[in-house]
Every structure is written in structure tokens, then in C-alpha cells.
Design a protein around this motif. Structure first.
Motif, PDB file in Angstrom:
ATOM      1  N   VAL A 153     -21.288  20.998 -65.629  1.00 15.66           N
ATOM      2  CA  VAL A 153     -22.052  22.091 -65.023  1.00 15.66           C
ATOM      3  C   VAL A 153     -23.014  21.545 -63.979  1.00 15.66           C
ATOM      4  O   VAL A 153     -23.450  20.391 -64.056  1.00 15.66           O
ATOM      5  CB  VAL A 153     -22.832  22.881 -66.092  1.00 15.66           C
ATOM      6  N   ILE A 154     -23.354  22.365 -63.010  1.00 12.82           N
ATOM      7  CA  ILE A 154     -24.234  21.943 -61.918  1.00 12.82           C
ATOM      8  C   ILE A 154     -25.619  21.556 -62.443  1.00 12.82           C
ATOM      9  O   ILE A 154     -26.324  20.744 -61.849  1.00 12.82           O
ATOM     10  CB  ILE A 154     -24.351  23.069 -60.855  1.00 12.82           C
ATOM     11  N   THR A 155     -25.999  22.101 -63.589  1.00 15.03           N
ATOM     12  CA  THR A 155     -27.332  21.855 -64.152  1.00 15.03           C
ATOM     13  C   THR A 155     -27.393  20.607 -65.035  1.00 15.03           C
ATOM     14  O   THR A 155     -28.306  20.476 -65.846  1.00 15.03           O
ATOM     15  CB  THR A 155     -27.793  23.076 -64.964  1.00 15.03           C
ATOM     16  N   VAL A 156     -26.428  19.708 -64.898  1.00 21.22           N
ATOM     17  CA  VAL A 156     -26.336  18.542 -65.777  1.00 21.22           C
ATOM     18  C   VAL A 156     -27.619  17.708 -65.789  1.00 21.22           C
ATOM     19  O   VAL A 156     -27.978  17.122 -66.818  1.00 21.22           O
ATOM     20  CB  VAL A 156     -25.114  17.678 -65.392  1.00 21.22           C
ATOM     21  N   VAL A 157     -28.353  17.649 -64.667  1.00 20.33           N
ATOM     22  CA  VAL A 157     -29.633  16.919 -64.646  1.00 20.33           C
ATOM     23  C   VAL A 157     -30.785  17.848 -64.241  1.00 20.33           C
ATOM     24  O   VAL A 157     -31.844  17.389 -63.817  1.00 20.33           O
ATOM     25  CB  VAL A 157     -29.579  15.699 -63.691  1.00 20.33           C
TER      26      VAL A 157
ATOM     27  N   LEU B 265     -39.402  13.049 -60.561  1.00 21.91           N
ATOM     28  CA  LEU B 265     -39.422  11.991 -61.571  1.00 21.91           C
ATOM     29  C   LEU B 265     -38.488  12.320 -62.739  1.00 21.91           C
ATOM     30  O   LEU B 265     -37.792  11.443 -63.265  1.00 21.91           O
ATOM     31  CB  LEU B 265     -40.846  11.782 -62.086  1.00 21.91           C
ATOM     32  N   THR B 266     -38.476  13.588 -63.141  1.00 19.08           N
ATOM     33  CA  THR B 266     -37.639  13.987 -64.274  1.00 19.08           C
ATOM     34  C   THR B 266     -36.163  13.793 -63.959  1.00 19.08           C
ATOM     35  O   THR B 266     -35.409  13.209 -64.759  1.00 19.08           O
ATOM     36  CB  THR B 266     -37.898  15.457 -64.646  1.00 19.08           C
ATOM     37  N   ILE B 267     -35.735  14.271 -62.789  1.00 19.61           N
ATOM     38  CA  ILE B 267     -34.317  14.154 -62.426  1.00 19.61           C
ATOM     39  C   ILE B 267     -33.947  12.692 -62.211  1.00 19.61           C
ATOM     40  O   ILE B 267     -32.855  12.249 -62.605  1.00 19.61           O
ATOM     41  CB  ILE B 267     -34.010  15.005 -61.176  1.00 19.61           C
TER      42      ILE B 267
END
Length: 526
Positions: free
Chosen positions: A299-303, A327-329
Motif C-alpha cells: 500500500v502507498i501508506t507503507v511508511v 524524521l519519522t518516515i
């Protein structure tokens, strides 16, 4: 009608070296195998120089969600073209049966991935499927679909009455001939099930001698399903949970799609395999299935962090929020070991087909954006529901090792999508396994066994997987020298698949697709 395959190299599904000889089929059964067969036949197929194999079996499929569509044939044609005659369905906790046909949660039955057009009991499914299948189904009942039919995506534990309804659905399926059940801990609502419910489901499967397939909670070193800091990697914890369920329930265990997502997971290969072999050598009925390609559907939301998705639009514009997001990604990507160019866009929306088949950096360069900004734009354009193909599931060494391992069988875990870039696994997986075998020096008879007899043994599929008199006439004939795949064109027709017979009827002859609804729901107790 009798068909005689003359002078082929017979790969019987046992893993033994092939022998030149004839194969006679008729009335949907294999009549004779080996040597020179002189019995008259209605049709003679010249198999000189060709591999004559049992029909290939796909050990992990979701194609049971497409058989009842008006245009159903398009969902099965690519699998027949790669030599597949039988698919193990109902994996990852999803099946189109096991619930009340009037459930108010119909939209939840496929976990957001699949649409159950005609939900109902296992008996309903068998009746509706009769005469409508292009390949054979080996059905499993999915706990996620059963649970969703009862309480939707409600994370609360099931009540005693609801649990009994779940177990009754299992009993109805197993007594009706299902081969086992499946769990999918990455998906709603299966991820909400507590140990008592999981074990009750698994023990009910075990009562009937069924197999349990498990999609673990993690397929990478780290995931969202465990605390960030753990003594073991999340990939190992997922396997430990599956082993624990197997031992406490008494089920045979098929660990679904053993993958190592992201470079940081790759060093875990030996640790994971050591667990499989320790348990197997100790007498536990455990094994796994695997892919042929290095990437898979995601899915596009993987990260994409959930905390960011929940913020009001004005909040996302603040510099501090942007800094935290970056930073999170970055942390997600580094912990997983994936790069932006490992993400190939499969589908964003009907309005943006121009992004399909391209990596994030390629699109970003064209639009003059940073990789991160391009990624955020794609997430937004897709309404956070876009799909990608994510690389680094494997490397060459891992694919070679898994293919050669005695506990592995092969699968596609793919389906034809309505929109966007197709998944190459739905079109070219099994020919790719043969090409890899040639590269790695793995004997073809070993590869054929993993696609036929070994999978039939693993799932307990009767009268399939072997070239033996009395067995169903599922036959796949290959030209080893003509085997081809095209990784640049995912939906290409692979080369080298010459004939495919489903229950004695040709679905592919001389490379020409004929189709036909000649498959059946295979039953464990038949």
C-alpha cells in the motif's frame, strides 16, 4: 474422450528423475502412465522433447473472490497460461464463505482487499461455484471473514455466543470438505482476535485434521504490530507466535509467504530457517511457501505514519510537524532498509494513470519535487488508498535458498487487478521458478515436485499432484527451452507453457488459450 500424450519426459510429481514415455487420460482421470501405450485414443498429442507434468498447484491464492463475477474468466486466464490448474484459496484470513448471507458487515468481509459478492455458508459457496470454475479450488475458511461477518471491525473480544457462531461456521466448512483455515494477523479484524479465540478457531480446525495457514504479524525486522524495542526482531516474533499456535492447537502449520521485507531483514534468513527446521526435525508439521520475484504488492501508506494522517490540514503545515514527519518516515525507511526507488506505483486514481509503473524518484524528478514531497502528494491524490509494488522482499541468495529448501512450496499470492499496473506474480510466477531453477542448478524434477506432489501432500489434496492411474487428469506440458518471462511487462504471456488440461479438458492447447469452466471445488473428504 481419450487423449494420449506420446513420447514426453514424464515428471510424475515425486521428485524422481523424469522418464520418457506416454500418458493416457480420459473421462477426467489418468488412465495409464509410462512406457509405450498402445491403447487407441481420440486425440494424440506429440510430447516429444516436452515436460509432461501433473497440473501445477498454486499453494497460496485469493482467487475464490472472483469466480462469481460476470467477467470471471479474465481473473483465471493468466494463471492457466502459466500452467496452474489448482489453487489453494481462502488464505490470510479471507474467504468468501463462513458468514450469514445477510450480514450487515458485507463490506468488511475481504479486509478492504476483496469483495465477497455472494457471502454465505460453505455449502452455499460450493453450490454457487459448481460449473463456474476455470481452475480447481482447494478451499480454506478464513477467520477474518468469519469474524467480520459477526462483528465487523469491532476490536472487542467476541462474546461466548459470538465465538460459538464462529466455531459453528468452522464446523460447517470442515464437515463440508474444507481443507483447513487461515489467520491473517496484519489485517482487520483478525488482528484484534485474542489468544483464546485464535486457539479455539485453530483447535476446531485440528479436530478435523485440517491445516492452518498463518499470515504473521510481521514480515520485516520491525513493524507496527510489536513494541519498537524487543529482544528479537519482529519477523522472528511473528514466527514464534505461529509456532506457539501450532503447538497449542495441534494443527498442521503452513507459514504463509516467507519474506524478508527490507534489507535489514535479510540477515535474518538463517535464523528463521533454523526455527523451521528445528521444529520440523522435532516432529512438528510445519512448512512454508515463497515467491519467485523480489517484490510484492503493498500500500502507498507503507511508511506513512498514522499520527500524521489524523492531523487537521492546518496542523500539517507547521514546521515542527513537518520536521517530525521527515524524521519519522526516515526512521521507518532506515529501520526497514528500503529506499524511495523501491516503491513502484501501481495505482493512484483513475485521473492519474501517468504515475503507474514508475518509481517515486522518477516521478519526483519530472515534477521538480523532493522524493518526500512527491510521496506525500501521491498519498493525498490517492486518498491514502493507492497501491505500490514494494521491492526488497528478497535478494538473489534468499530466493535461491528458499527454492532449494525441503520445506518450501511455491505460490503466487496474486490476483488480476481492475485498475493500475498488474502484479507480475499473477501472470509469470511459475515459469520464473523454472528459469531460476536453471540459473541455480536445481533439478527440474525438484521444482515440479514443489509445484505438484509436495503441495498436494502438504494440504492433503486427494488424487492430484501426481501422474498416477486413477488420479484427476490435471496435466501441464512445458517446453523447457522456450520458457520466458518479461519483467518489464508484468502482464506478458510467459513462453514455454504448451498444454494445460483441467480435469481432462484442454484449457490451453499448443499455447493457445481455450478456457472453459472445467475446474471444481476439491473436497478433503471426497
Amino acid at each position: 474422450m481419450k487423449t494420449l500424450f506420446k513420447n514426453g519426459m514424464l515428471y510424475d510429481g515425486t521428485g524422481s528423475a523424469p522418464e520418457k514415455g506416454d500418458l493416457l487420460i480420459g473421462d477426467s482421470r489418468i488412465l495409464a502412465v509410462g512406457g509405450e501405450i498402445t491403447e487407441p485414443a481420440d486425440q494424440i498429442v506429440n510430447a516429444e522433447g516436452l515436460m509432461v507434468c501433473p497440473g501445477l498447484i498454486d499453494a497460496h491464492s485469493h482467487n475464490d473472490f472472483f469466480y462469481d463475477r460476470e467477467n470471471a474468466e479474465k481473473y483465471y486466464r493468466p494463471f492457466i497460461r502459466q500452467g496452474i490448474t489448482t489453487q489453494v484459496t481462502g488464505n490470510c484470513s479471507f474467504s468468501p464463505f463462513g458468514m450469514d448471507p445477510d450480514t450487515p458487515y458485507r463490506d468488511k468481509l475481504g479486509g478492504g482487499l476483496f469483495d465477497a459478492r455472494h457471502p454465505g455458508s460453505f455449502a452455499d459457496f460450493k453450490n454457487r461455484a459448481k460449473g463456474n470454475l476455470y481452475v480447481n479450488f482447494v478451499p480454506l475458511i478464513g477467520q477474518g471473514s468469519v469474524r467480520a461477518g459477526i462483528s465487523g471491525y469491532n476490536p472487542a473480544p467476541l462474546t461466548a455466543e459470538q465465538l460459538e457462531r464462529e466455531l459453528q461456521a468452522v464446523r460447517e466448512a470442515m464437515e463440508g470438505g474444507a481443507f483447513g483455515g487461515s489467520l491473517g494477523f496484519m489485517y482487520e479484524p483478525d488482528r484484534y482476535a485474542k489468544e483464546d479465540e485464535i486457539l479455539a478457531f485453530a483447535k476446531e480446525i485440528a479436530k478435523y485434521g485440517g491445516i492452518l495457514t498463518i499470515h504473521p504479524r510481521a514480515c520485516s525486522r520491525i513493524s507496527a504490530d510489536y513494541p519498537l524495542l524487543t529482544k528479537k526482531s519482529h519477523l522472528e516474533l511473528g514466527l514464534d507466535e505461529a509456532v506457539d499456535i501450532m503447538k497449542k492447537s495441534g494443527c498442521r502449520l503452513e507459514y504463509s509467504h516467507l519474506i524478508f521485507t527490507g534489507e535489514r531483514s535479510w540477515p535474518l534468513k538463517d535464523k528463521m530457517l533454523a526455527v523451521f527446521h528445528r521444529e520440523h526435525d522435532g516432529g512438528s508439521p510445519i512448512a512454508f511457501d515463497n515467491y519467485a520475484f523480489h517484490y510484492g504488492a503493498s500500500v502507498i501508506t507503507v511508511v506513512y505514519p498514522e499520527w500524521y494522517a489524523s492531523l487537521p490540514k492546518e496542523q500539517t503545515q507547521k514546521p515542527a510537524v513537518r520536521f517530525k514527519l521527515e524524521l519519522t518516515i526516515l526512521m521507518y525507511r532506515k529501520l526497514l532498509g528500503i529506499d524511495w526507488d523501491d516503491m513502484v506505483v501501481a495505482y493512484i486514481s483513475d485521473e492519474h494513470p501517468e504515475y503507474e509503473g514508475r518509481t517515486i524518484p522518477e516521478i519526483a524528478a519530472d515534477e521538480g519535487l523532493s522524493n518526500l514531497d512527491m510521496y506525500l502528494k501521491l498519498v493525498e491524490l490517492s486518498g491514502r488508498s493507492g497501491s505500490i509494488y514494494l521491492g526488497k522482499y528478497y535478494n538473489e541468495d534468499i530466493v535461491h535458498t528458499l527454492m532449494d529448501d525441503e520445506l518450501s512450496v511455491f505460490m503466487t499470492d496474486a490476483w488480476v487487478v481492475e485498475k493500475g499496473l498488474q502484479n507480475i506474480a499473477a501472470f509469470q510466477t511459475f515459469p520464473q521458478f523454472f528459469l531460476l531453477a536453471k540459473r541455480y542448478g536445481i533439478p527440474y524434477e525438484k521444482i515440479v515436485r514443489k509445484m505438484t506432489g509436495a503441495t498436494a501432500d502438504r494440504f492433503g489434496i486427494p488424487r492430484r499432484g501426481y501422474l498416477r492411474p486413477g488420479y484427476q487428469a490435471d496435466v501441464t506440458v512445458l517446453n523447457a527451452g522456450a520458457l520466458r518471462v518479461d519483467e518489464k511487462k508484468p502482464d506478458a504471456v510467459p513462453g514455454g507453457v504448451v498444454h494445460v488440461y483441467v480435469n481432462g479438458v484442454p484449457a490451453l492447447r499448443d499455447g493457445i488459450y481455450l478456457g472453459g469452466r472445467n475446474g471444481e471445488v476439491v473436497l478433503k473428504n471426497q
